[in-house]
Motif scaffolding. Structure first.
Motif, PDB file in Angstrom:
ATOM      1  N   LEU A 115      41.883 -12.959  19.819  1.00 18.60           N
ATOM      2  CA  LEU A 115      40.661 -12.866  19.038  1.00 18.60           C
ATOM      3  C   LEU A 115      39.577 -12.211  19.874  1.00 18.60           C
ATOM      4  N   HIS A 116      38.922 -11.211  19.315  1.00 13.55           N
ATOM      5  CA  HIS A 116      37.688 -10.668  19.891  1.00 13.55           C
ATOM      6  C   HIS A 116      36.536 -11.335  19.155  1.00 13.55           C
ATOM      7  N   PHE A 117      35.750 -12.124  19.879  1.00 17.37           N
ATOM      8  CA  PHE A 117      34.625 -12.869  19.305  1.00 17.37           C
ATOM      9  C   PHE A 117      33.332 -12.333  19.915  1.00 17.37           C
ATOM     10  N   GLN A 118      32.399 -11.918  19.062  1.00 17.70           N
ATOM     11  CA  GLN A 118      31.192 -11.266  19.548  1.00 17.70           C
ATOM     12  C   GLN A 118      29.979 -11.751  18.762  1.00 17.70           C
ATOM     13  N   ILE A 119      28.872 -11.948  19.467  1.00 16.91           N
ATOM     14  CA  ILE A 119      27.593 -12.295  18.853  1.00 16.91           C
ATOM     15  C   ILE A 119      26.754 -11.028  18.752  1.00 16.91           C
ATOM     16  N   ILE A 120      26.100 -10.850  17.601  1.00 12.74           N
ATOM     17  CA  ILE A 120      25.285  -9.656  17.374  1.00 12.74           C
ATOM     18  C   ILE A 120      23.937 -10.094  16.826  1.00 12.74           C
ATOM     19  N   LYS A 121      22.882  -9.726  17.509  1.00 12.49           N
ATOM     20  CA  LYS A 121      21.532 -10.083  17.060  1.00 12.49           C
ATOM     21  C   LYS A 121      21.084  -9.167  15.917  1.00 12.49           C
ATOM     22  N   ASP A 122      21.181  -7.862  16.117  1.00  6.16           N
ATOM     23  CA  ASP A 122      20.798  -6.868  15.110  1.00  6.16           C
ATOM     24  C   ASP A 122      22.032  -6.044  14.772  1.00  6.16           C
ATOM     25  N   LEU A 123      22.511  -6.155  13.545  1.00  2.74           N
ATOM     26  CA  LEU A 123      23.753  -5.490  13.138  1.00  2.74           C
ATOM     27  C   LEU A 123      23.567  -3.997  12.917  1.00  2.74           C
ATOM     28  N   GLN A 124      22.338  -3.526  12.886  1.00  2.00           N
ATOM     29  CA  GLN A 124      22.035  -2.085  12.818  1.00  2.00           C
ATOM     30  C   GLN A 124      22.702  -1.380  11.630  1.00  2.00           C
ATOM     31  N   ASN A 125      22.750  -2.027  10.505  1.00  2.00           N
ATOM     32  CA  ASN A 125      23.307  -1.427   9.283  1.00  2.00           C
ATOM     33  C   ASN A 125      24.812  -1.168   9.346  1.00  2.00           C
ATOM     34  N   PHE A 126      25.506  -1.728  10.326  1.00  2.00           N
ATOM     35  CA  PHE A 126      26.964  -1.639  10.340  1.00  2.00           C
ATOM     36  C   PHE A 126      27.530  -2.564   9.269  1.00  2.00           C
ATOM     37  N   SER A 127      28.737  -2.263   8.824  1.00  2.00           N
ATOM     38  CA  SER A 127      29.412  -3.092   7.828  1.00  2.00           C
ATOM     39  C   SER A 127      30.902  -3.149   8.159  1.00  2.00           C
ATOM     40  N   GLY A 128      31.404  -4.358   8.376  1.00  2.00           N
ATOM     41  CA  GLY A 128      32.821  -4.521   8.688  1.00  2.00           C
ATOM     42  C   GLY A 128      33.230  -4.024  10.051  1.00  2.00           C
ATOM     43  N   ASP A 129      32.271  -3.656  10.857  1.00  2.00           N
ATOM     44  CA  ASP A 129      32.556  -3.064  12.165  1.00  2.00           C
ATOM     45  C   ASP A 129      31.271  -3.121  12.991  1.00  2.00           C
ATOM     46  N   TYR A 130      31.425  -3.168  14.307  1.00  2.00           N
ATOM     47  CA  TYR A 130      30.302  -3.033  15.230  1.00  2.00           C
ATOM     48  C   TYR A 130      30.911  -2.745  16.597  1.00  2.00           C
ATOM     49  N   PRO A 131      30.284  -1.889  17.413  1.00  2.00           N
ATOM     50  CA  PRO A 131      30.869  -1.577  18.721  1.00  2.00           C
ATOM     51  C   PRO A 131      31.153  -2.833  19.537  1.00  2.00           C
ATOM     52  N   GLY A 132      32.383  -2.920  20.026  1.00  2.00           N
ATOM     53  CA  GLY A 132      32.779  -4.030  20.870  1.00  2.00           C
ATOM     54  C   GLY A 132      32.986  -3.631  22.314  1.00  2.00           C
ATOM     55  N   VAL A 133      32.788  -2.335  22.578  1.00  2.00           N
ATOM     56  CA  VAL A 133      32.949  -1.785  23.921  1.00  2.00           C
ATOM     57  C   VAL A 133      31.802  -0.791  24.126  1.00  2.00           C
ATOM     58  N   SER A 134      31.154  -0.872  25.283  1.00  3.30           N
ATOM     59  CA  SER A 134      29.972  -0.053  25.547  1.00  3.30           C
ATOM     60  C   SER A 134      30.233   0.967  26.650  1.00  3.30           C
ATOM     61  N   SER A 135      29.448   2.026  26.613  1.00  3.33           N
ATOM     62  CA  SER A 135      29.388   2.951  27.741  1.00  3.33           C
ATOM     63  C   SER A 135      28.402   2.408  28.773  1.00  3.33           C
ATOM     64  N   LYS A 136      28.461   2.972  29.956  1.00  2.00           N
ATOM     65  CA  LYS A 136      27.497   2.615  31.002  1.00  2.00           C
ATOM     66  C   LYS A 136      26.084   2.964  30.545  1.00  2.00           C
ATOM     67  N   LYS A 137      25.957   4.096  29.856  1.00  2.00           N
ATOM     68  CA  LYS A 137      24.651   4.581  29.414  1.00  2.00           C
ATOM     69  C   LYS A 137      23.963   3.612  28.451  1.00  2.00           C
ATOM     70  N   ASP A 138      24.739   2.999  27.555  1.00  2.00           N
ATOM     71  CA  ASP A 138      24.166   2.144  26.509  1.00  2.00           C
ATOM     72  C   ASP A 138      24.203   0.660  26.842  1.00  2.00           C
ATOM     73  N   LEU A 139      24.645   0.306  28.040  1.00  2.00           N
ATOM     74  CA  LEU A 139      24.929  -1.093  28.337  1.00  2.00           C
ATOM     75  C   LEU A 139      23.703  -1.987  28.252  1.00  2.00           C
ATOM     76  N   GLU A 140      22.551  -1.531  28.707  1.00  2.00           N
ATOM     77  CA  GLU A 140      21.375  -2.392  28.707  1.00  2.00           C
ATOM     78  C   GLU A 140      20.996  -2.807  27.294  1.00  2.00           C
ATOM     79  N   PHE A 141      21.099  -1.870  26.339  1.00  2.00           N
ATOM     80  CA  PHE A 141      20.809  -2.235  24.949  1.00  2.00           C
ATOM     81  C   PHE A 141      21.786  -3.293  24.457  1.00  2.00           C
ATOM     82  N   TYR A 142      23.080  -3.069  24.690  1.00  2.00           N
ATOM     83  CA  TYR A 142      24.077  -3.987  24.144  1.00  2.00           C
ATOM     84  C   TYR A 142      24.037  -5.351  24.826  1.00  2.00           C
TER      85      TYR A 142
END
Length: 229
Positions: A189-216
């Motif tokens: 199971l991949h279990f993830q908490i998301i504060k702001d879903l950013q208009n995603f539906s049925g999906d949300y990034p579960g793996v980040s780049s180094k560049k975007d890590l601080e946001f995630y």
């Protein structure tokens, strides 16, 4: 609510014995698992093979005298290098840093809602190395709205689901899928908490780049704040 306040809120919720697996399983049966690029044991393991990685994980669980392996939040992993969906060969933008908590246990294991919520969305994310069948729950607790994501489920888990369908804390939500449907991974199971879903539906990034890590890191805090394994 700031990111720090949100983390404190989640930690307070986590004191209520929250579970995504059968609550009768003792916490001592959960053993930590390191799948990061710094784990030298993985240098001799073909992590691109679901079967081979599954054998490694099961052996790790047996050695540690546990029943379930867990971990992975903010781990930099080599397993994603096998998939073009994550890997663009640019060290700044390729996605290798895991944003959820993985719970490794056999396929068809029941998954339970750790908190009361309703189905926000669901879909089968079929890219190679993706989530496969995925459910996102929306929670509104103490005037705070947030989301939890459940990835690598069985196809049956989403076949009769309805948007807005309520689930009570501790109610069976889904079952785990196998490598044939879960993105080609050993069952987990991949279990993830998301504060702001950013208009995603049925999906949300579960793996980040180094560049975007601080946001995630701000938007997807450590799921173990809830589970407290």
């Amino acid at each position: 609510m700031t990111a720090t306040e949100f983390e404190h809120f989640l930690g307070d919720l986590g004191h209520g014995s929250l579970c995504v697996l059968d609550r009768n399983i003792a916490k001592s049966d959960y053993v930590p698992l390191d799948l990061s690029v710094t784990n030298n044991q993985l240098k001799t393991v073909d992590v691109s093979s679901a079967e081979t990685l599954g054998t490694y994980i099961n052996r790790h669980i047996a050695i540690k005298k546990g029943k379930i392996a867990f971990g992975g939040y903010l781990e930099k992993r080599g397993i994603y290098n096998r998939s073009d969906y994550f890997n663009d060969q640019n060290p700044e933008t390729e996605r290798t840093i895991h944003l959820g908590l993985d719970v490794w246990i056999e396929a068809e294991t029941p998954i339970y809602a750790p908190l009361a919520g309703e189905v926000h969305s669901f879909q089968n994310n079929t890219n190679f190395g993706d989530y496969g069948p995925t459910i996102i729950l929306k929670h509104h607790i103490q005037n705070v709205t947030f989301y939890t994501l459940y990835g690598h489920l069985s196809v049956a888990s989403i076949e009769n689901l309805q948007i807005g369908q309520p689930f009570q804390k501790g109610e069976k939500l889904a079952t785990l899928g196998d490598a044939a449907v879960n993105g080609d991974y050993a069952p987990h199971l991949h279990f993830q908490i998301i504060k702001d879903l950013q208009n995603f539906s049925g999906d949300y990034p579960g793996v980040s780049s180094k560049k975007d890590l601080e946001f995630y890191k701000q938007n997807c805090p450590d799921p173990n704040l809830l589970l407290q394994l």
